[in-house]
Write an enzyme that holds these catalytic residues in place. Structure first.
Site, PDB file in Angstrom:
ATOM      1  N   SER A 119      43.358  23.883  51.917  1.00 52.25           N
ATOM      2  CA  SER A 119      43.516  22.431  52.044  1.00 52.25           C
ATOM      3  C   SER A 119      44.879  22.075  52.582  1.00 52.25           C
ATOM      4  O   SER A 119      45.078  20.961  53.067  1.00 52.25           O
ATOM      5  CB  SER A 119      43.372  21.766  50.668  1.00 52.25           C
ATOM      6  OG  SER A 119      42.167  22.126  50.073  1.00 52.25           O
ATOM      7  N   ASN A 190      43.643  15.578  53.688  1.00 50.70           N
ATOM      8  CA  ASN A 190      44.419  15.743  52.455  1.00 50.70           C
ATOM      9  C   ASN A 190      45.812  15.162  52.566  1.00 50.70           C
ATOM     10  O   ASN A 190      46.392  14.729  51.570  1.00 50.70           O
ATOM     11  CB  ASN A 190      44.462  17.214  52.048  1.00 50.70           C
ATOM     12  CG  ASN A 190      43.146  17.623  51.422  1.00 50.70           C
ATOM     13  OD1 ASN A 190      42.513  16.831  50.735  1.00 50.70           O
ATOM     14  ND2 ASN A 190      42.709  18.830  51.677  1.00 50.70           N
TER      15      ASN A 190
HETATM   16  N1  NAD Z   1      38.121  21.730  45.542  1.00 49.51           N
HETATM   17  C1  NAD Z   1      38.061  21.034  46.643  1.00 49.51           C
HETATM   18  O1  NAD Z   1      37.672  19.860  46.644  1.00 49.51           O
HETATM   19  C2  NAD Z   1      38.445  21.682  47.946  1.00 49.51           C
HETATM   20  C3  NAD Z   1      38.080  21.060  49.136  1.00 49.51           C
HETATM   21  C4  NAD Z   1      38.377  21.682  50.349  1.00 49.51           C
HETATM   22  C5  NAD Z   1      39.092  22.873  50.341  1.00 49.51           C
HETATM   23  N2  NAD Z   1      39.455  23.436  49.153  1.00 49.51           N
HETATM   24  C6  NAD Z   1      40.177  24.727  49.218  1.00 49.51           C
HETATM   25  O2  NAD Z   1      39.227  25.752  49.018  1.00 49.51           O
HETATM   26  C7  NAD Z   1      39.857  26.852  48.369  1.00 49.51           C
HETATM   27  C8  NAD Z   1      39.091  27.166  47.096  1.00 49.51           C
HETATM   28  O3  NAD Z   1      39.194  26.064  46.214  1.00 49.51           O
HETATM   29  P1  NAD Z   1      38.115  25.796  45.071  1.00 49.51           P
HETATM   30  O4  NAD Z   1      38.347  24.425  44.596  1.00 49.51           O
HETATM   31  O5  NAD Z   1      36.770  26.233  45.517  1.00 49.51           O
HETATM   32  O6  NAD Z   1      38.669  26.825  43.949  1.00 49.51           O
HETATM   33  P2  NAD Z   1      37.856  27.400  42.693  1.00 49.51           P
HETATM   34  O7  NAD Z   1      38.905  27.758  41.695  1.00 49.51           O
HETATM   35  O8  NAD Z   1      36.770  26.495  42.279  1.00 49.51           O
HETATM   36  O9  NAD Z   1      37.176  28.743  43.277  1.00 49.51           O
HETATM   37  C9  NAD Z   1      37.910  29.865  43.706  1.00 49.51           C
HETATM   38  C10 NAD Z   1      37.016  31.089  43.555  1.00 49.51           C
HETATM   39  O10 NAD Z   1      37.659  32.202  44.153  1.00 49.51           O
HETATM   40  C11 NAD Z   1      37.412  33.338  43.351  1.00 49.51           C
HETATM   41  N3  NAD Z   1      38.433  34.342  43.643  1.00 49.51           N
HETATM   42  C12 NAD Z   1      39.726  34.351  43.240  1.00 49.51           C
HETATM   43  N4  NAD Z   1      40.347  35.437  43.761  1.00 49.51           N
HETATM   44  C13 NAD Z   1      39.432  36.107  44.495  1.00 49.51           C
HETATM   45  C14 NAD Z   1      39.463  37.291  45.275  1.00 49.51           C
HETATM   46  N5  NAD Z   1      40.589  37.994  45.414  1.00 49.51           N
HETATM   47  N6  NAD Z   1      38.330  37.706  45.891  1.00 49.51           N
HETATM   48  C15 NAD Z   1      37.181  37.002  45.771  1.00 49.51           C
HETATM   49  N7  NAD Z   1      37.091  35.858  45.048  1.00 49.51           N
HETATM   50  C16 NAD Z   1      38.210  35.421  44.425  1.00 49.51           C
HETATM   51  C17 NAD Z   1      37.445  32.813  41.930  1.00 49.51           C
HETATM   52  O11 NAD Z   1      36.746  33.681  41.052  1.00 49.51           O
HETATM   53  C18 NAD Z   1      36.745  31.454  42.101  1.00 49.51           C
HETATM   54  O12 NAD Z   1      35.348  31.551  41.916  1.00 49.51           O
HETATM   55  C19 NAD Z   1      41.299  26.453  48.143  1.00 49.51           C
HETATM   56  O13 NAD Z   1      42.077  26.945  49.196  1.00 49.51           O
HETATM   57  C20 NAD Z   1      41.231  24.945  48.171  1.00 49.51           C
HETATM   58  O14 NAD Z   1      42.441  24.346  48.529  1.00 49.51           O
HETATM   59  C21 NAD Z   1      39.133  22.884  47.969  1.00 49.51           C
END
Ligand code: NAD
Length: 482
Positions: A119, A190
């Protein structure tokens, strides 16, 4: 390049939705999680989300089964060796992403494109960790990925020609609308959205208004699809916190410093929907309906006649010796209050849209006058939003700096007017983009509101962007489009 096999690493809030989007478009998906437990959670996300689509009649069961069959779930990154594209969606922590990309670079075939769903983090820094920086891009989906139409495609100064266009083409094949941008913290959405959400947390923390009143102000009043705290809970407070830290590191703008309340909730493990509780618990308190107990009132300020007429129709009488004086304004009213023989009866009232009235109490207003003003606003069919007597009250204080940020972004040449508007509509489900909003509110009104906010808080970034000032000075009511 034909993208047929796609890897998704991290199947949390975003990754599971991204995997679903690819599988729905007919691509083969390899979903990778950190361990067996997280993999089971990821599978659960996918099954529930596609199950809901069947319940809502958007998919038939056979299609759902086909979609799930296209997704292979694994805990081994080595299974990504023949992927054409890998999209990473692990937590927003640069070191973790860099180490993942070093690994992906070793595992994946040389022509594969590696994309990050970050993000806010530097795509360039992630690209530099690989031996193929020209084939690393940002592919930023929005939450929930199967629903939101926007994908920000982020190219860096080292991205090979054509790669950004290929990924934008893939986004279109997924049924999404790509907006291509350069590598700057927060990209378009964002950079504009998170400071607004953070500001809402600051207003809450400072006691300017209560949680559910701020939610009502921004949904019923400003017409947004979700209140800021419901949206923070959806995004995940940990993710929001990390994004604010990255924004602050890049800009050193005080407004980008994460609200202390955000840090406190994250530290307490209250992360929003993914942990069951964040700003909201399981139960959302709705504003109660009620009847007025007021006997006499007076309305003054611009638009007073219409309000008085509505109240008179409902049987409430005006009087010069009132229980409450409603001062219609969009600025603090304390200076008017001090001129009254009884300053404690004055309440500021700001009508927002058709359904909300902000009810501002000065340092002198009595609780009885606030209660009376709230009741009277209910009588005329508006949801009262009690707040403190501060420049911009709640809605303008949250909305105008966001609009100003959009003007600065356009002025800096980072994104076009059309892209900024499309990004906020398609990425956040807003009914209008910031430029469209400014043009309907009135550029002069937004400029004046920003001046008032600046005068009160002396926050440099509240000063109207030069472009906005110049458009108003030139007497224009809209932004010039090429
Ligand atoms: N939450 C949002 O609204 C949103 C929107 C757009 C982008 N993002 C971005 O997307 C990314 C993920 O965010 P999220 O909210 O889905 O986080 P989240 O915490 O919900 O999910 C992250 C997942 O990654 C897994 N993980 C961690 N380390 C890992 C590894 N080494 N190998 C494989 N899996 C691994 C975790 O087990 C978890 O299931 C971030 O960079 C975030 O900024 C989030």
């Amino acid at each position: 390049m034909a993208f047929e096999r796609v890897g998704v690493v991290g199947l949390g809030t975003m990754g599971a939705g991204i995997a679903e989007v690819f599988a729905r478009a007919g691509l083969r998906v390899i979903g990778v999680e950190a361990d067996a437990e997280a993999l089971a959670r990821g599978r659960g996300h996918l099954e529930r989300s596609t199950g809901r689509a069947v319940d809502r009649g958007r998919l038939i069961e056979a299609e759902r089964e086909e979609i799930l069959r296209r997704v292979t779930l694994t805990t081994s990154r080595d299974d990504l060796s023949d992927a054409d594209l890998v999209v990473e969606a692990i937590p927003e922590i640069l070191d973790a992403k860099v180490s993942l990309f070093e690994d992906l670079d070793r595992i994946c075939k040389p022509q594969a494109v590696l994309a990050t769903n970050t993000s806010s983090l530097s795509v360039t820094a992630v690209a530099a960790a690989t031996g193929r920086p020209g084939r690393v891009v940002g592919m930023h989906f929005f939450n929930p990925a199967p629903v939101m139409r926007l994908v920000e495609v982020v190219g860096t100064v080292v991205t090979e020609p054509g790669v950004v266009e290929e990924i934008a083409g893939l986004a279109r094949r997924l049924g999404k609308t790509p907006v291509t941008v350069g590598d700057r913290a927060g990209f378009v959405v964002n950079r504009l959205l998170l400071p607004y959400l953070n500001h809402a947390a600051v207003l809450l923390e400072n006691g300017v208004a209560a949680r559910d009143d701020i939610e009502a102000a921004m949904t019923l009043g400003a017409g947004l699809p979700m209140g800021p705290f419901a949206l923070l809970d959806l995004i995940g407070l940990d993710t929001a916190y990390e994004v604010m830290c990255v924004l602050f590191d890049e800009t050193r703008d005080r407004r980008h410093a994460p609200a202390p309340l955000l840090r406190e909730l994250v530290t307490a493990g209250l992360l929003g929907r993914k942990s069951g509780r964040g700003f909201h618990g399981e139960r959302v308190v709705r504003p109660e309906a009620g009847r007025a107990s007021v006997v006499t009132y007076r309305v003054e300020g611009e638009g007073a006649g219409a309000v008085a007429e509505r109240l008179a129709q409902a049987g409430f009488k005006t009087s010069d010796d009132p229980d409450v004086v409603l001062r219609l304004a969009d600025r603090p009213v304390v200076e008017h209050a001090v001129r009254l023989p009884r300053p404690d009866v004055m309440v500021g009232v700001h009508l927002v849209g058709e359904r909300v009235a902000e009810v501002a109490a000065t340092a002198l207003t009595s609780p009885a006058a606030v209660a009376a003003a709230r009741d009277l606003m209910k009588v005329i069919g508006r949801t009262p939003v009690p707040c403190r007597d501060r420049a911009g009250f709640v809605v303008d204080a949250l909305l105008y700096p966001y609009l100003n940020d959009a003007v600065r972004m356009i002025e800096a040449g980072y994104a076009s007017i059309g892209d900024v508007d499309a990004a906020m509509r398609l990425g956040c489900g807003y009914p209008a983009g910031p430029v469209e909003t400014m043009e309907s509110v009135g550029l002069d009104r937004v400029r004046d509101g920003l001046r008032a906010l600046y005068a009160e808080y002396r926050e440099p970034s509240y000063a109207p962007a030069p472009l906005l000032d110049h458009l108003v000075a030139a007497g224009l009511t809209g932004f010039p489009r090429p």
